[in-house]
Design a protein around this motif. Structure first.
Motif, PDB file in Angstrom:
ATOM      1  N   ARG A 164       0.892  -1.120   0.048  1.00 43.71           N
ATOM      2  CA  ARG A 164       0.011  -0.043   0.135  1.00 43.71           C
ATOM      3  C   ARG A 164       0.904   1.321   0.015  1.00 43.71           C
ATOM      4  N   SER A 165       2.407   1.106   0.135  1.00 40.80           N
ATOM      5  CA  SER A 165       3.213   2.281   0.157  1.00 40.80           C
ATOM      6  C   SER A 165       3.184   3.092  -1.189  1.00 40.80           C
ATOM      7  N   VAL A 166       2.762   2.199  -2.435  1.00 37.48           N
ATOM      8  CA  VAL A 166       3.250   3.009  -3.845  1.00 37.48           C
ATOM      9  C   VAL A 166       2.230   4.055  -4.178  1.00 37.48           C
ATOM     10  N   GLY A 167       1.048   4.211  -3.374  1.00 37.55           N
ATOM     11  CA  GLY A 167      -0.146   4.925  -3.521  1.00 37.55           C
ATOM     12  C   GLY A 167      -1.233   4.165  -4.324  1.00 37.55           C
ATOM     13  N   ASP A 168      -2.106   4.978  -4.946  1.00 37.23           N
ATOM     14  CA  ASP A 168      -3.249   4.299  -5.463  1.00 37.23           C
ATOM     15  C   ASP A 168      -4.128   5.218  -6.409  1.00 37.23           C
ATOM     16  N   THR A 169      -4.848   4.657  -7.590  1.00 36.92           N
ATOM     17  CA  THR A 169      -5.899   5.525  -8.162  1.00 36.92           C
ATOM     18  C   THR A 169      -6.867   6.348  -7.290  1.00 36.92           C
ATOM     19  N   ARG A 170      -7.217   7.314  -7.828  1.00 37.48           N
ATOM     20  CA  ARG A 170      -7.894   8.412  -7.038  1.00 37.48           C
ATOM     21  C   ARG A 170      -9.101   8.090  -6.579  1.00 37.48           C
ATOM     22  N   THR A 171     -10.006   7.448  -7.431  1.00 37.32           N
ATOM     23  CA  THR A 171     -11.516   7.170  -7.168  1.00 37.32           C
ATOM     24  C   THR A 171     -11.705   5.678  -6.950  1.00 37.32           C
ATOM     25  N   LEU A 172     -11.188   4.816  -7.851  1.00 36.51           N
ATOM     26  CA  LEU A 172     -11.573   3.336  -7.688  1.00 36.51           C
ATOM     27  C   LEU A 172     -10.009   2.720  -7.329  1.00 36.51           C
ATOM     28  N   PRO A 173     -10.172   1.755  -6.515  1.00 33.62           N
ATOM     29  CA  PRO A 173      -9.025   1.196  -6.013  1.00 33.62           C
ATOM     30  C   PRO A 173      -8.080   0.329  -6.866  1.00 33.62           C
ATOM     31  N   THR A 174      -6.960   0.240  -6.594  1.00 30.45           N
ATOM     32  CA  THR A 174      -5.684  -0.401  -7.165  1.00 30.45           C
ATOM     33  C   THR A 174      -5.033  -1.159  -6.420  1.00 30.45           C
ATOM     34  N   VAL A 175      -4.913  -2.587  -6.682  1.00 32.10           N
ATOM     35  CA  VAL A 175      -4.118  -3.597  -5.470  1.00 32.10           C
ATOM     36  C   VAL A 175      -2.764  -3.819  -6.181  1.00 32.10           C
ATOM     37  N   VAL A 176      -1.930  -3.612  -5.579  1.00 36.39           N
ATOM     38  CA  VAL A 176      -0.242  -3.741  -5.904  1.00 36.39           C
ATOM     39  C   VAL A 176      -0.078  -5.246  -4.936  1.00 36.39           C
ATOM     40  N   ALA A 177       0.708  -6.256  -5.448  1.00 38.31           N
ATOM     41  CA  ALA A 177       0.870  -7.488  -4.802  1.00 38.31           C
ATOM     42  C   ALA A 177       2.329  -7.668  -5.093  1.00 38.31           C
ATOM     43  N   ARG A 178       3.214  -7.870  -4.032  1.00 39.28           N
ATOM     44  CA  ARG A 178       4.475  -8.208  -4.102  1.00 39.28           C
ATOM     45  C   ARG A 178       5.020  -9.617  -3.901  1.00 39.28           C
ATOM     46  N   PRO A 179       5.950 -10.070  -4.526  1.00 35.54           N
ATOM     47  CA  PRO A 179       6.358 -11.641  -4.037  1.00 35.54           C
ATOM     48  C   PRO A 179       7.030 -11.621  -2.548  1.00 35.54           C
ATOM     49  N   ASP A 180       6.590 -12.289  -1.613  1.00 31.17           N
ATOM     50  CA  ASP A 180       7.526 -12.222  -0.430  1.00 31.17           C
ATOM     51  C   ASP A 180       8.627 -12.659  -0.506  1.00 31.17           C
ATOM     52  N   ASP A 181       9.242 -13.546  -1.526  1.00 34.91           N
ATOM     53  CA  ASP A 181      10.526 -13.895  -1.432  1.00 34.91           C
ATOM     54  C   ASP A 181      11.231 -13.205  -2.662  1.00 34.91           C
ATOM     55  N   ASN A 235      -9.040  13.383 -12.383  1.00 38.79           N
ATOM     56  CA  ASN A 235      -8.879  12.211 -11.807  1.00 38.79           C
ATOM     57  C   ASN A 235      -8.478  11.051 -12.890  1.00 38.79           C
ATOM     58  N   TRP A 236      -9.227  10.840 -14.152  1.00 41.96           N
ATOM     59  CA  TRP A 236      -8.970   9.964 -14.911  1.00 41.96           C
ATOM     60  C   TRP A 236      -7.371  10.154 -15.372  1.00 41.96           C
ATOM     61  N   ARG A 237      -6.999  11.282 -15.736  1.00 37.31           N
ATOM     62  CA  ARG A 237      -5.607  11.538 -15.976  1.00 37.31           C
ATOM     63  C   ARG A 237      -4.557  11.154 -15.284  1.00 37.31           C
ATOM     64  N   ALA A 238      -4.980  11.685 -13.860  1.00 42.99           N
ATOM     65  CA  ALA A 238      -4.055  11.248 -12.740  1.00 42.99           C
ATOM     66  C   ALA A 238      -4.030   9.569 -12.525  1.00 42.99           C
ATOM     67  N   ASP A 239      -5.245   9.055 -12.701  1.00 42.72           N
ATOM     68  CA  ASP A 239      -5.063   7.564 -12.402  1.00 42.72           C
ATOM     69  C   ASP A 239      -4.052   6.967 -13.588  1.00 42.72           C
ATOM     70  N   LEU A 240      -4.187   7.463 -14.994  1.00 41.07           N
ATOM     71  CA  LEU A 240      -3.552   6.828 -15.911  1.00 41.07           C
ATOM     72  C   LEU A 240      -2.095   7.209 -15.695  1.00 41.07           C
ATOM     73  N   GLU A 241      -1.687   8.169 -15.224  1.00 36.33           N
ATOM     74  CA  GLU A 241      -0.182   8.441 -14.817  1.00 36.33           C
ATOM     75  C   GLU A 241       0.209   7.641 -13.752  1.00 36.33           C
ATOM     76  N   PHE A 242      -0.385   7.388 -12.759  1.00 39.84           N
ATOM     77  CA  PHE A 242      -0.269   6.731 -11.707  1.00 39.84           C
ATOM     78  C   PHE A 242       0.030   5.071 -12.205  1.00 39.84           C
ATOM     79  N   VAL A 243      -0.978   4.579 -13.070  1.00 40.70           N
ATOM     80  CA  VAL A 243      -0.474   3.123 -13.338  1.00 40.70           C
ATOM     81  C   VAL A 243       0.639   3.101 -14.408  1.00 40.70           C
ATOM     82  N   ALA A 244       0.909   4.168 -14.941  1.00 41.19           N
ATOM     83  CA  ALA A 244       2.102   4.093 -16.021  1.00 41.19           C
ATOM     84  C   ALA A 244       3.409   4.333 -15.131  1.00 41.19           C
ATOM     85  N   SER A 245       3.294   4.798 -13.896  1.00 40.93           N
ATOM     86  CA  SER A 245       4.544   4.990 -13.038  1.00 40.93           C
ATOM     87  C   SER A 245       4.912   3.742 -12.557  1.00 40.93           C
TER      88      SER A 245
END
Length: 335
Positions: free
Chosen positions: A188-205, A226-236
């Motif tokens: 949850r440290s990487v941020g999120d899309t602004r209106t609808l949620p995004t899940v980012v999962a990293r392998p434990d190992d 918000n749409w433009r910001a969301d696309l910028e976030f997922v591109a990042s």
């Protein structure tokens, strides 16, 4: 005076059609109205051809004949150019996913608030052999139900869900990851899309790609920023620093990502799997429109260390209760 007005009107039409065909030339692909127009290329082409036929009804009127013919010519050229761009992304809707190849199989399906139900979603996962499943508008409760059913079939999955309101399906995003791929933890440290949620999962190992289930907000007038910001976030998230496999309802097509490309990718460094294998113009939304007419706004993208092998929009589930079609892709690790 009539001739001058005709020339000016033709110039205005030409500019509008040029923007509709390739707004990237003027960096207008995310502008209001233009963003909506470019997302439905086939529908706009159909409108253009109807207008051309209507204009031909006035070709017998001698005084406006030059203007009419110029407008018809512009509409036809627009249709050919825009149609060519659309077709270049691939209309192959018959590709097969080899679930026994050992490759990574990724499925994404916007469920419109759990509409298909546990049994149907589990069945699709079983039949496609999906290893990672991105489910926008899907609650934790349904995700757990699917995982429990799959576990009974000796196909266990981990469940990761993020929400704005857990009781309202549209404000949830769920990610299922096969237990065979190892344990994953939501980051949850990487941020999120602004209106609808995004899940980012990293392998434990640390062995395996970062999986992302995302749902940028739709580009309706009150949400354009918000749409433009969301696309910028997922591109990042596709900045080239790590292996990423991302899927979901992006509420955008390849046209909208033009200014977000990096190092040969379509969205950041990530490549769109469907367009890479010739299936990028098969519509995933809405289900009431045939695949050749709809918009491809549901995607699976991955960093260059994953080679797209096959992709398919599943067209046999249009009565499952959601307005989106599932998209399944086969990815092969190359590095």
């Amino acid at each position: 005076m009539l001739a001058i007005l005709g020339v000016l009107a033709a110039l205005v039409v030409a500019v509008c059609l040029a923007v509709a065909a390739w707004p990237q030339a003027l960096a207008l692909e995310q502008a209001p109205i233009v963003a909506q127009v470019v997302s439905m290329r086939v529908g706009v082409i159909g409108i253009a051809l109807v207008l051309a036929l209507l204009a031909l009804c006035f070709v017998g009127w001698r005084r406006v004949r030059p203007f009419v013919l110029s407008i018809v010519s512009l509409l036809v050229v627009f249709s050919l150019v825009s149609g060519g761009i659309h077709a270049s992304r691939g209309l192959d809707d018959g590709q097969s996913i080899d679930r026994d190849s050992g490759d990574l199989v990724v499925l994404t399906w916007n469920t419109l608030g759990d509409e298909p139900g546990v049994e149907e979603i589990a069945r699709v996962i079983d039949e496609t052999g999906a290893d990672a499943v991105m489910l926008p508008e899907t609650t934790l409760q349904l995700g757990v139900g699917v995982a429990e059913l799959l576990r009974e079939r000796d196909n266990p999955f981990w469940v990761h869900t993020s929400w704005v309101d857990p009781a309202y399906g549209a404000l949830n995003t769920t990610l299922l990851i096969s237990a065979a791929l190892g344990e994953y933890t939501t980051d949850r440290s990487v941020g999120d899309t602004r209106t609808l949620p995004t899940v980012v999962a990293r392998p434990d190992d640390g062995d395996g790609p970062v999986f992302v289930a995302t749902h940028p907000v739709a580009p309706v007038p009150q949400q354009m920023r918000n749409w433009r910001a969301d696309l910028e976030f997922v591109a990042s998230l596709c900045d080239g620093s790590e292996s990423v496999v991302m899927g979901g309802d992006f509420n955008s097509t390849l046209d909208h990502w033009w200014g977000l490309r990096a190092e040969g990718g379509d969205l950041g460094t990530c490549r769109d799997a469907a367009s890479a294998v010739g299936a990028g113009a098969v519509g995933s939304w809405p289900t009431w429109a045939p695949p050749w007419l709809g918009a491809q706004i549901d995607h699976v993208v991955a960093t260059p260390d994953w080679e797209p092998v096959a992709a398919r929009v599943l067209t046999g589930l249009d009565d499952a209760g959601t307005d989106h079609r599932p998209v399944v892709v086969q990815l092969r690790q190359t590095g």
